[in-house]
Write an enzyme that holds these catalytic residues in place. Sequence first.
Site, PDB file in Angstrom:
ATOM      1  N   LYS A  11       2.024  13.208 -26.334  1.00 17.16           N
ATOM      2  CA  LYS A  11       1.360  13.925 -27.439  1.00 17.16           C
ATOM      3  C   LYS A  11       1.253  15.397 -27.056  1.00 17.16           C
ATOM      4  CE  LYS A  11      -2.374  15.196 -26.740  1.00 17.16           C
ATOM      5  NZ  LYS A  11      -3.714  15.665 -26.322  1.00 17.16           N
ATOM      6  N   ASP A 126      -8.328  10.857 -28.692  1.00 17.69           N
ATOM      7  CA  ASP A 126      -6.903  11.067 -28.979  1.00 17.69           C
ATOM      8  C   ASP A 126      -6.199   9.815 -29.502  1.00 17.69           C
ATOM      9  OD1 ASP A 126      -6.045  13.643 -28.649  1.00 17.69           O
ATOM     10  OD2 ASP A 126      -5.321  13.372 -26.601  1.00 17.69           O
TER      11      ASP A 126
END
Length: 269
Positions: A11, A126
């Site tokens: 990410k 996240d």
Amino acid sequence: MTALQGLAPAKINLTLHVTGQRDDGYHLLDSLVVFADMGDRLTCKLGEDRLTVDGPMGQGVPLGPDNLVRRAAALMGVEAAIHLEKHLPAAAGIGGGSSDAACALRMLRELTGKEVPDQGLGLGADVPVCMIARAAFMRGIGEDVTAVDLPPLHAVLVNPRVAVPTSAVFSGLASKVNPAMPPLPDGLPAADLIQWIAAQRNDLEPPAITAQPVISDVLAALRQTGAQLTRMSGSGATCFGLYPDAKRAADAAQSLQHSGWWVAATVLR
Ligand SMILES: C[C@@](CO)(OP(=O)(O)O)[C@H](O)COP(=O)(O)OP(=O)(O)OC[C@H]1O[C@@H](n2ccc(N)nc2=O)[C@H](O)[C@@H]1O
Ligand SMILES: Nc1ncnc2c1ncn2[C@@H]1O[C@H](COP(=O)(O)OP(=O)(O)O)[C@@H](O)[C@H]1O
């Protein structure tokens, strides 16, 4: 027994504006997030409760119940045998653990037909964005995720092999209340998108550099490769450079190989 295989992509926070802080200490974020075409690889089968880890970055990854893939199985209320082939550095600002957790949750959802509670938010701020694993705006503390269409971006990721604990970087912020991102105009081609990103910020970059000054060296090295934009991802220490095409990204990655740092050329989507 069916076994599923999945990718837990890195990410990248192309932008990360910290706009406030909640009473419980969590910070409010305004972030444009994308995902790499590389990452950790997982295999998952229902039945025995077991975790095995290997791969080039497998050293030091916890094997016990605190591993985020084991916590993912516990959250889904199932026992599963999971194998994790670790390619991403941990505690690196690229969501390695969160993306592993999200990948495990997606596979367990498919194997059991059960819904994922709260999009996995309980496993980390996240995890909800990692559940969709594609370009998105992330707001709130991470629970408010909206997919967005972006052109693919050619990038190089560089981690200087120092772990940066997320909470320590948030604690080092000089200001918890900073300007939000302006709206992203629709349909920007890659070159214009990169210019727009360049006008935004990662508010966690200054405190992360204070904690680990080598991050400045990584950003300088990426600039020297001719990157159109360089920035740190998340709470660091991984930084990225953006390039106009795959050839220039591959050449930049090649020129950084001697550094001893972790280096990967990739496409972000
Ligand atoms: C900073 C970000 C940006 O995408 O990325 P990473 O650097 O972790 O990759 C994330 O918000 C990290 O998400 P994640 O790593 O899942 O965070 P969590 O486990 O929930 O929280 C770890 C610690 O970070 C701080 N934290 C995290 C998220 C948030 N919105 N505000 C915070 O203050 C808190 O101190 C918390 O104790
Ligand atoms: N599957 C996992 N892979 C990596 N780290 C994990 C995992 N499960 C738990 N952890 C722990 O989570 C911490 C944060 O890792 P990670 O999610 O990769 O960092 P970041 O939040 O900076 O992107 C690590 O220090 C590690 O001890």
